[in-house]
Scaffold this active site. Sequence first.
Site, short mmCIF file in Angstrom:
data_model
loop_
_atom_site.label_atom_id
_atom_site.label_comp_id
_atom_site.label_asym_id
_atom_site.label_seq_id
_atom_site.Cartn_x
_atom_site.Cartn_y
_atom_site.Cartn_z
N GLY A 12 -25.53 -8.26 35.01
CA GLY A 12 -24.25 -8.44 35.68
C GLY A 12 -24.38 -9.32 36.91
O GLY A 12 -25.34 -9.21 37.67
N ILE A 138 -25.74 -5.37 42.35
CA ILE A 138 -24.75 -4.73 43.21
C ILE A 138 -25.01 -3.23 43.32
O ILE A 138 -24.54 -2.58 44.24
CB ILE A 138 -23.31 -4.99 42.73
CG1 ILE A 138 -23.03 -4.28 41.40
CG2 ILE A 138 -23.04 -6.49 42.63
CD1 ILE A 138 -21.56 -4.27 41.03
N ASP A 139 -25.80 -2.66 42.38
CA ASP A 139 -26.08 -1.23 42.39
C ASP A 139 -27.01 -0.82 43.53
O ASP A 139 -27.12 0.37 43.84
CB ASP A 139 -26.69 -0.80 41.06
CG ASP A 139 -25.71 -0.90 39.92
OD1 ASP A 139 -24.52 -0.64 40.14
OD2 ASP A 139 -26.13 -1.26 38.80
N GLY A 186 -21.76 2.14 39.45
CA GLY A 186 -22.84 3.01 39.87
C GLY A 186 -23.08 4.05 38.80
O GLY A 186 -22.56 5.16 38.86
N TYR A 292 -14.87 -5.52 37.42
CA TYR A 292 -15.37 -6.86 37.73
C TYR A 292 -14.86 -7.37 39.08
O TYR A 292 -15.48 -8.27 39.67
CB TYR A 292 -14.96 -7.85 36.64
CG TYR A 292 -15.76 -7.76 35.37
CD1 TYR A 292 -16.58 -6.67 35.09
CD2 TYR A 292 -15.70 -8.78 34.42
CE1 TYR A 292 -17.30 -6.59 33.92
CE2 TYR A 292 -16.44 -8.71 33.24
CZ TYR A 292 -17.23 -7.61 33.00
OH TYR A 292 -17.95 -7.54 31.83
N LEU A 293 -13.74 -6.85 39.54
CA LEU A 293 -13.18 -7.34 40.81
C LEU A 293 -14.18 -7.18 41.95
O LEU A 293 -14.29 -8.05 42.81
CB LEU A 293 -11.90 -6.59 41.13
CG LEU A 293 -10.75 -6.74 40.13
CD1 LEU A 293 -9.56 -5.89 40.55
CD2 LEU A 293 -10.34 -8.20 40.00
N GLN A 294 -14.91 -6.05 41.96
CA GLN A 294 -15.82 -5.79 43.07
C GLN A 294 -17.00 -6.76 43.07
O GLN A 294 -17.49 -7.16 44.13
CB GLN A 294 -16.31 -4.34 43.01
CG GLN A 294 -17.14 -3.99 41.80
CD GLN A 294 -17.18 -2.50 41.51
OE1 GLN A 294 -17.53 -1.73 42.38
NE2 GLN A 294 -16.82 -2.11 40.30
N ARG A 295 -17.47 -7.15 41.89
CA ARG A 295 -18.65 -8.01 41.85
C ARG A 295 -18.29 -9.50 41.80
O ARG A 295 -19.18 -10.35 41.81
CB ARG A 295 -19.53 -7.64 40.66
CG ARG A 295 -19.03 -8.06 39.30
CD ARG A 295 -19.95 -7.55 38.21
NE ARG A 295 -19.75 -8.28 36.97
CZ ARG A 295 -20.21 -7.88 35.79
NH1 ARG A 295 -20.88 -6.74 35.71
NH2 ARG A 295 -20.02 -8.61 34.72
#
Length: 415
Positions: A12, A138-139, A186, A292-295
């Site tokens: 991702g 991102i995790d 997460g 997907y918005l967050q990443r």
Amino acid sequence: MPKNALYAQSGGVTPVINASAYGVISAARRHPDVIGTVYAAQNGILGALDEVLIDTAQLSDADLAALKTTPGGAFGSCRHKLRHGAELTRLFELFAAHDIGYLFYNGGGDSADTCLKVAEFAQYHGYDLTAVHVPKTIDNDLPHSDCSPGFGSVAKYVGTAIREAGLDVASMAASSTKVFILEVMGRHTGWIAASAGLAAQDNDAAPHLILTPEVAFEPGRFLKAVKETIARVGYCTIVAAEGTRDAKGTFLSEAGGADAFGHIQLGGVAPILAKLIKDELGHKCHWAVADYLQRAARHIASATDLAQAIAVGEAAVEFAVKGQRSVMPAIIREDSEPYRWRIDAVPLHDVANREKPLPREYLDADGWRLSAEGRAYFAPLIVGEAPPPFVDGLPAYPRWQFSHLPKKLIPFERG
């Protein structure tokens, strides 16, 4: 004589993964006596297997700089578990055909395992290859690193989103929605969900409850906390990690099936929580999935995160030209106030297929909110703004189009 390098993105993507690509390519250009051409694999390791390669020399200085402000994966990414046998053999046929002596593999824990697998294959067969893993996820679950590039920007986005949504819910709670749930990524760790706690200036501010995989979900205790929060504040906002699970370790949203790496497919925890609250407490709930918005939210990237993403890309090249193999550039925190950090090399053996859980002490005694220690850890990672250029009121992002190298190998058929 200089050897060529292969750069590939994996897994991702993040708001700043292309900044690491910038770091790798720009640093390599400073070592023409050691590294010849940097090739990028289109769509990650799959592009390498298919011999779909991009000569990054075609990127002008302006193009290269634009990588720093562009979300997504400029060269394309993929989720693919590299197989021993035909696929590894094919990869080394590609290396030989294009005189590749350096591999910079940009990804998370599974990607670190792939990078290590390639390095070990090279060593076993006597192929001169320097493989370095460029971290991102991102995790935030890569071990031996203070944080993972990509995480700080996602934490900034999620914190902003829940603070703004909390104000929205508060304005309507007297006659409408009483509960809002934001589901964030997460699967096995709650780093993103916990980071949202930065948005709460006090105990009555959003988010009121945080759900993480590290703290077992108990329906009764959860409903009691929701009820008490509404009684005290008038409404309740919740941030839930997608991997929230019960005391037996079962995901609340387990949907069946698995991805290429064996990770269980999840079906969405927010609607499950909303239904539970509606059925048991009778309150109207709204929920959203950051997904997907967050990443992809490069418009609100953390300047700290951007600097670290560039730094690990540059450090990967510097380690490689010094002969350090099978390592990952790790971010080492030297101090929190003010935040100071450096980059050190850690062995891939210590990173591959390992996850760093959220420390329990980063949450308060109830597990619902950030502790002082957790706030001290997260706060520096979201500091600073690094917006992309805007045109006509919207971010100006390039739509990357690259020409590919002529192929030298016969087509490869993946099983």
